[in-house]
Design an enzyme around this catalytic site. Structure first.
Site: not given
Ligand code: PGA
Ligand code: ZN
Length: 429
Positions: A336, A241, A311, A387, A204, A365, A162
């Site tokens: 998060k 990730d 995560d 991050k 992102e 996110r 990812q």
């Protein structure tokens, strides 16, 4: 005591053109606070549940029901409470909802409310949010993990992994870490352009991964670090990730791109091979959330040489973090706020990580907005790492730029966390 006098929600938009919840809070002393709920795409099953309307509008993603909960039960129970008593406010939200994952009120309604009240309390105290959270405790400026290439659920599953990120623990400051990253990002773009593989960016802000294997992405990243004039593994490290819950079930992992299926051992072998060939400092969700055995064996084999981040596995849950530390599953917790729903829950996750000797990364996110509260949480609670995706797209730069301002404002009072933020040592030290 500053009493809450009004709580108002409204529908705003996130970086994927999806509706989300914004909450404005006003206190009796005139202080105000605002926050916006972010939204994940690759979510852990244990996360707080966003309340979405379903139906046809906006792909079923509308948030009218969540907003009705802000205007109704949330506003009516919290009005009159002391905004500074965050623990009581968050406990009340939990009680009114009655489910562990905020399925009734909606995690989106709850996290925006909890953070807006926190912001109002800091304003009432006349302090920047990070200073309000830190109190007298020493803080550091966190080390950023910054995405160069997107992938997985954020890029149509073009590659399995990812996030391909860079991390610069040897930089002398956050400013310098961003400088290095921006040069690597530019170099990666130039290399992709020359290969005919530049196809815009993923969710992102990292480049769209038009590769034919995961390794091709790693090779490109390594060459970009070198082309930018840095020594891989000294000036600039790699972080991944894997987000393996998205392509793994019951210890079996389907690499879509390569048409291969790996079992737990095969997956570990592939990842250890990457650790041997690339300067990888951190690896997130290397196994699925339903595969603690995979995590345990991997942590036993390489946990002293690489940061292993949970995560989807840990979902910002203090209890899960403690259990994972006890069982030796990971040595770092991703944090998060919208995974656990409240400010109090988020703080408990960071405290659990610290108490068990794990490192922590405060994270955005994939669906984000201009809200920058997580910058303050990362500094104020001294998380050590941060991050928020790539160094492109406004919802990402809003956070990096705010962190630059915080670093400037704190000066010598908050050193760059550097290698001290990691559960593994610098090679050769
Ligand atoms: P998400 O991605 O917000 O889509 O979950 C971020 C991450 O996996 O770290
Ligand atoms: Zn993740």
């Amino acid at each position: 005591m500053a009493e809450i006098v009004s709580i108002v929600g409204r529908r705003v938009w996130d970086s994927r053109a999806r509706p989300t919840v914004e909450v404005d809070v006003a206190l009796a002393d005139g202080a105000r606070g605002r926050a916006i709920a972010p939204a994940g795409a690759s979510m852990g099953s244990g996360e707080a549940a966003d309340l979405r309307d379903g139906g046809s509008a906006f792909g079923g993603m509308d948030v009218r029901k969540a907003l009705a909960n802000v205007a109704g039960p949330i506003a009516s129970t919290l009005k009159g409470m002391d905004a500074a008593d965050q623990a009581a406010i968050d406990a009340t939200l939990g009680r009114v909802d009655g489910t562990k994952q905020f399925a009734q009120l909606g995690g989106n309604a709850v996290v925006a409310t909890s953070l807006a009240i926190l912001r109002a309390s800091a304003a009432s105290a006349g302090k920047p949010l990070y200073a309000y959270l830190a109190g007298d405790a020493p803080v550091r400026i966190p080390v950023p993990e910054i995405q160069i290439l997107g992938g997985g659920a954020h890029a149509g599953r073009r590659v399995d992994i990812q996030d391909f990120l860079v991390v610069c623990p040897s930089a002398s400051s956050f400013v310098e870490a961003l400088d290095r990253t921006a040069e690597v990002y530019r170099a990666a773009g130039a290399l992709l352009r020359s290969n005919g593989k530049l196809h815009g960016v993923a969710d992102e802000g990292g480049y769209w991964p038009a590769f034919s294997s995961n390794e091709e992405a790693l090779d490109l990243l390594l060459r970009a670090i070198e082309a930018a004039g840095y020594v891989p593994g000294e000036d600039v490290h790699i972080a991944l990730d894997v987000a393996a819950s998205d392509f793994g079930k019951n210890g079996r992992y389907k690499l879509g791109l390569e048409g291969r299926e790996l079992d737990r051992d095969g997956m570990a072998e592939m990842l250890v091979g990457w650790l041997d060939r690339y300067p990888i400092l951190s690896i997130e969700d290397p196994f699925g959330e339903d595969d603690p055995e995979g995590f345990r064996a991997f942590a036993k084999a390489v946990g002293t040489r690489v940061q292993i981040v949970g995560d989807d596995l840990l979902v910002t849950d203090g209890e899960r973090i403690r259990a994972a530390a006890r069982d030796g599953l990971a040595n770092c917790a991703l944090v998060k706020p919208n995974q656990i729903g409240t400010v109090t829950g988020t703080k408990a996750a960071i405290e659990a990580a610290r108490a068990t000797g794990m490192s922590s990364i405060v994270s955005a996110r994939s669906g984000e907005t201009e809200d920058t509260a997580i910058v303050d949480l990362a500094v104020g609670w001294d998380a050590g790492q941060f991050k928020v995706g790539s160094i492109a797209r406004g919802e990402r730069t809003a956070k990096w730029n705010e962190m630059l301002r915080v670093e400037e404002a704190l000066g010598a009072a908050a050193p760059y966390a550097g290698w001290g933020a990691f559960p593994v040592k610098k090679k050769g030290s």
